[in-house]
Design a protein around this motif. Sequence first.
Motif, PDB file in Angstrom:
ATOM      1  N   THR A  67       6.385  21.520  11.139  1.00 55.72           N
ATOM      2  CA  THR A  67       6.343  20.360  10.041  1.00 55.72           C
ATOM      3  C   THR A  67       5.756  20.377   8.963  1.00 55.72           C
ATOM      4  N   ARG A  68       5.842  20.387   7.485  1.00 56.12           N
ATOM      5  CA  ARG A  68       5.282  20.883   7.372  1.00 56.12           C
ATOM      6  C   ARG A  68       5.559  19.358   6.317  1.00 56.12           C
ATOM      7  N   LEU A  69       4.547  19.169   5.250  1.00 55.41           N
ATOM      8  CA  LEU A  69       4.785  17.877   4.993  1.00 55.41           C
ATOM      9  C   LEU A  69       4.676  17.311   3.283  1.00 55.41           C
ATOM     10  N   LEU A  70       5.146  17.117   2.938  1.00 55.27           N
ATOM     11  CA  LEU A  70       5.500  16.347   1.095  1.00 55.27           C
ATOM     12  C   LEU A  70       5.747  15.104   1.146  1.00 55.27           C
ATOM     13  N   PRO A  71       4.897  14.369   0.928  1.00 59.11           N
ATOM     14  CA  PRO A  71       5.150  12.628   0.726  1.00 59.11           C
ATOM     15  C   PRO A  71       5.598  12.821  -0.516  1.00 59.11           C
ATOM     16  N   THR A  72       6.691  11.253  -0.331  1.00 58.72           N
ATOM     17  CA  THR A  72       6.827  10.765  -1.221  1.00 58.72           C
ATOM     18  C   THR A  72       5.946   9.642  -1.911  1.00 58.72           C
ATOM     19  N   ALA A  73       6.016   8.531  -0.554  1.00 57.55           N
ATOM     20  CA  ALA A  73       5.297   7.096  -1.247  1.00 57.55           C
ATOM     21  C   ALA A  73       4.498   7.639   0.054  1.00 57.55           C
ATOM     22  N   LEU A  74       3.768   6.316   0.124  1.00 55.73           N
ATOM     23  CA  LEU A  74       2.362   5.801   1.112  1.00 55.73           C
ATOM     24  C   LEU A  74       2.786   4.115   0.904  1.00 55.73           C
ATOM     25  N   LEU A  75       3.662   4.303   1.735  1.00 57.48           N
ATOM     26  CA  LEU A  75       3.488   2.097   2.235  1.00 57.48           C
ATOM     27  C   LEU A  75       2.950   1.698   3.721  1.00 57.48           C
ATOM     28  N   SER A  76       2.475   0.214   3.091  1.00 56.69           N
ATOM     29  CA  SER A  76       1.342  -0.302   4.095  1.00 56.69           C
ATOM     30  C   SER A  76       2.512  -0.229   5.748  1.00 56.69           C
ATOM     31  N   THR A  77       4.001  -0.653   5.344  1.00 56.42           N
ATOM     32  CA  THR A  77       4.984  -1.083   6.577  1.00 56.42           C
ATOM     33  C   THR A  77       6.040  -0.140   5.908  1.00 56.42           C
ATOM     34  N   HIS A  78       6.679   0.038   6.395  1.00 58.39           N
ATOM     35  CA  HIS A  78       8.538   0.011   5.842  1.00 58.39           C
ATOM     36  C   HIS A  78       9.130  -1.512   5.059  1.00 58.39           C
ATOM     37  N   THR A  79       9.946  -0.973   4.068  1.00 61.39           N
ATOM     38  CA  THR A  79      10.171  -2.259   3.494  1.00 61.39           C
ATOM     39  C   THR A  79      11.375  -3.082   4.499  1.00 61.39           C
ATOM     40  N   GLY A  80      11.635  -2.580   5.154  1.00 63.10           N
ATOM     41  CA  GLY A  80      13.108  -3.585   6.374  1.00 63.10           C
ATOM     42  C   GLY A  80      12.447  -4.670   6.977  1.00 63.10           C
ATOM     43  N   GLY A  81      12.502  -5.882   6.823  1.00 62.25           N
ATOM     44  CA  GLY A  81      11.571  -6.762   7.184  1.00 62.25           C
ATOM     45  C   GLY A  81      10.254  -7.136   6.922  1.00 62.25           C
ATOM     46  N   PHE A  82       9.690  -6.414   6.908  1.00 61.96           N
ATOM     47  CA  PHE A  82       7.722  -6.493   6.406  1.00 61.96           C
ATOM     48  C   PHE A  82       7.988  -6.940   4.687  1.00 61.96           C
ATOM     49  N   THR A  83       7.393  -8.305   4.757  1.00 60.68           N
ATOM     50  CA  THR A  83       6.947  -8.635   3.024  1.00 60.68           C
ATOM     51  C   THR A  83       5.372  -8.625   3.398  1.00 60.68           C
ATOM     52  N   GLY A  84       5.431  -7.887   1.412  1.00 60.17           N
ATOM     53  CA  GLY A  84       3.610  -7.898   1.310  1.00 60.17           C
ATOM     54  C   GLY A  84       3.383  -6.489   1.267  1.00 60.17           C
ATOM     55  N   PHE A  85       4.443  -5.742   1.146  1.00 56.17           N
ATOM     56  CA  PHE A  85       3.818  -4.680   2.025  1.00 56.17           C
ATOM     57  C   PHE A  85       3.402  -4.159   0.497  1.00 56.17           C
ATOM     58  N   THR A  86       1.807  -2.916   0.259  1.00 56.30           N
ATOM     59  CA  THR A  86       1.458  -1.849  -0.972  1.00 56.30           C
ATOM     60  C   THR A  86       3.153  -0.839  -0.467  1.00 56.30           C
ATOM     61  N   TYR A  87       3.289  -0.357  -2.209  1.00 57.77           N
ATOM     62  CA  TYR A  87       3.466   0.474  -2.143  1.00 57.77           C
ATOM     63  C   TYR A  87       2.821   1.772  -3.158  1.00 57.77           C
ATOM     64  N   LEU A  88       3.113   2.934  -3.022  1.00 55.86           N
ATOM     65  CA  LEU A  88       2.163   3.639  -3.209  1.00 55.86           C
ATOM     66  C   LEU A  88       3.326   4.890  -3.562  1.00 55.86           C
ATOM     67  N   ASP A  89       3.335   5.512  -4.884  1.00 54.48           N
ATOM     68  CA  ASP A  89       4.345   5.796  -5.419  1.00 54.48           C
ATOM     69  C   ASP A  89       3.277   7.315  -5.421  1.00 54.48           C
ATOM     70  N   LEU A  90       3.837   8.667  -5.150  1.00 57.79           N
ATOM     71  CA  LEU A  90       2.956   9.795  -4.954  1.00 57.79           C
ATOM     72  C   LEU A  90       4.332  10.968  -5.961  1.00 57.79           C
ATOM     73  N   THR A  91       4.382  10.504  -6.946  1.00 58.86           N
ATOM     74  CA  THR A  91       5.148  11.919  -7.194  1.00 58.86           C
ATOM     75  C   THR A  91       4.320  12.603  -8.199  1.00 58.86           C
ATOM     76  N   ASP A  92       3.466  11.627  -9.062  1.00 62.27           N
ATOM     77  CA  ASP A  92       2.403  13.050  -9.183  1.00 62.27           C
ATOM     78  C   ASP A  92       1.771  13.822  -8.680  1.00 62.27           C
ATOM     79  N   GLU A  93       1.592  13.488  -7.635  1.00 63.51           N
ATOM     80  CA  GLU A  93       0.459  13.889  -6.580  1.00 63.51           C
ATOM     81  C   GLU A  93       1.448  14.736  -5.934  1.00 63.51           C
ATOM     82  N   MET A  94       2.868  14.938  -5.642  1.00 67.64           N
ATOM     83  CA  MET A  94       3.898  16.197  -5.043  1.00 67.64           C
ATOM     84  C   MET A  94       3.820  16.938  -5.752  1.00 67.64           C
ATOM     85  N   ARG A  95       3.676  17.363  -7.424  1.00 66.88           N
ATOM     86  CA  ARG A  95       3.920  17.898  -8.616  1.00 66.88           C
ATOM     87  C   ARG A  95       2.175  18.746  -8.042  1.00 66.88           C
ATOM     88  N   LYS A  96       1.181  18.200  -7.965  1.00 66.59           N
ATOM     89  CA  LYS A  96      -0.476  18.755  -7.661  1.00 66.59           C
ATOM     90  C   LYS A  96      -0.307  19.618  -6.926  1.00 66.59           C
TER      91      LYS A  96
END
Length: 273
Positions: free
Chosen positions: A33-62
Motif C-alpha cells: 500500500t503506497r499512500l498519498l494523503p488528502t487531509a489530516l484530521l484529528s477524527t473523522h467527521t461523522g459524529g465527532f465535533t471540534g475535530f481538526t482538519y488540515l487540507d493537504l492539497t499543496d503537500e500532495m503536489r510536492k
Amino acid sequence: MSKNVLAVHDISCIGRCSLTVALPIISSFGVETRLLPTALLSTHTGGFTGFTYLDLTDEMRKILEAWEPLKLSFDSIYSGFMASAEQIDVLKGIIREYKTKKNVSVVDPVMADNGELYGVFDADFVKKMAELIPFADVLTPNITEACLLTDTAYREVQDAEFIAELIGKLREKGAKSVVLTGVTYVAGEVGIAVSEENAEIKTYFARQISGSYHGTGDVFGSVLTAKLVAGEELFEAAKTAVAFVIESIKATPETADKRYGVEFEQVLASKKF
C-alpha cells in the motif's frame, strides 16, 4: 515482485476509516500500500465535533513532484475522501499520469450517505466529483452518492428498475464498471449491484445488521481493490468485500461506540480471508 496500490485518502487519526483502514487491509492481502494523503484530521467527521482538519492539497503536489524521478508504477489507483474540489483536479492528473491498460482505477466518490450530503461539502463539490466518473475503471458509490451524481431523487428502498436506471445514468456520464453499495430491495437485507461494461446487472444481498457503523465503505473498498489487484473477477471481489464487512460488524461488540468504526482487526487476525 509484489503488486501495489496507490491509496489516495485522508488520514483520520481516530475512528477506523480511510487510510487507517486501507493500509492494514490491503497489506493483509499481500499487496503493498503506497499512500498519498488528502487531509489530516484529528477524527473523522461523522459524529465527532471540534475535530481538526488540515487540507493537504499543496503537500500532495510536492509529493507528486518528488515522485517524478522515481518512475513509479501502480497496479491500482484507489481514491476516497477528497478534501476539496481542487483535489479532484489533482486526482484526475494522477490517473492521467499513471493509468495504463494493465492497472485498475477504483474511485469511491466519498461525500454522502443515508440520503444526505456530508456537512463539509456543497452542491458545487458534487458537480466536481461527477467529473471523476469517466476516470474510474470501477466506480463504487453508495446509493446516496449515485443519486447525487445523477441528480436522481433518493430512495431508501429500491427495486431492480430503479437500480438499472441509476446505473444507466452513471454510464451516460462515462462510467465503465459500477459497484453500487447499500442497495436495499426488501427490509432486512442490504447488498450490492454490480455492472461491468456491456454486462447485465448482478446483485448480491446479505442480512442487514442493525446499527450505523462508520468506515464500512472504506473497509469494503479496500477489500475490493485488493482482490481486483490479485486478479479476482469484479463480482466475486465485491461479494468477498461484502462478506468481510459483515464479519467486521459481527466482530464489533454491540455496546461499542459506533463512531470508532468496526473491529476489522479481529477479522484479519482470524485469517478467514
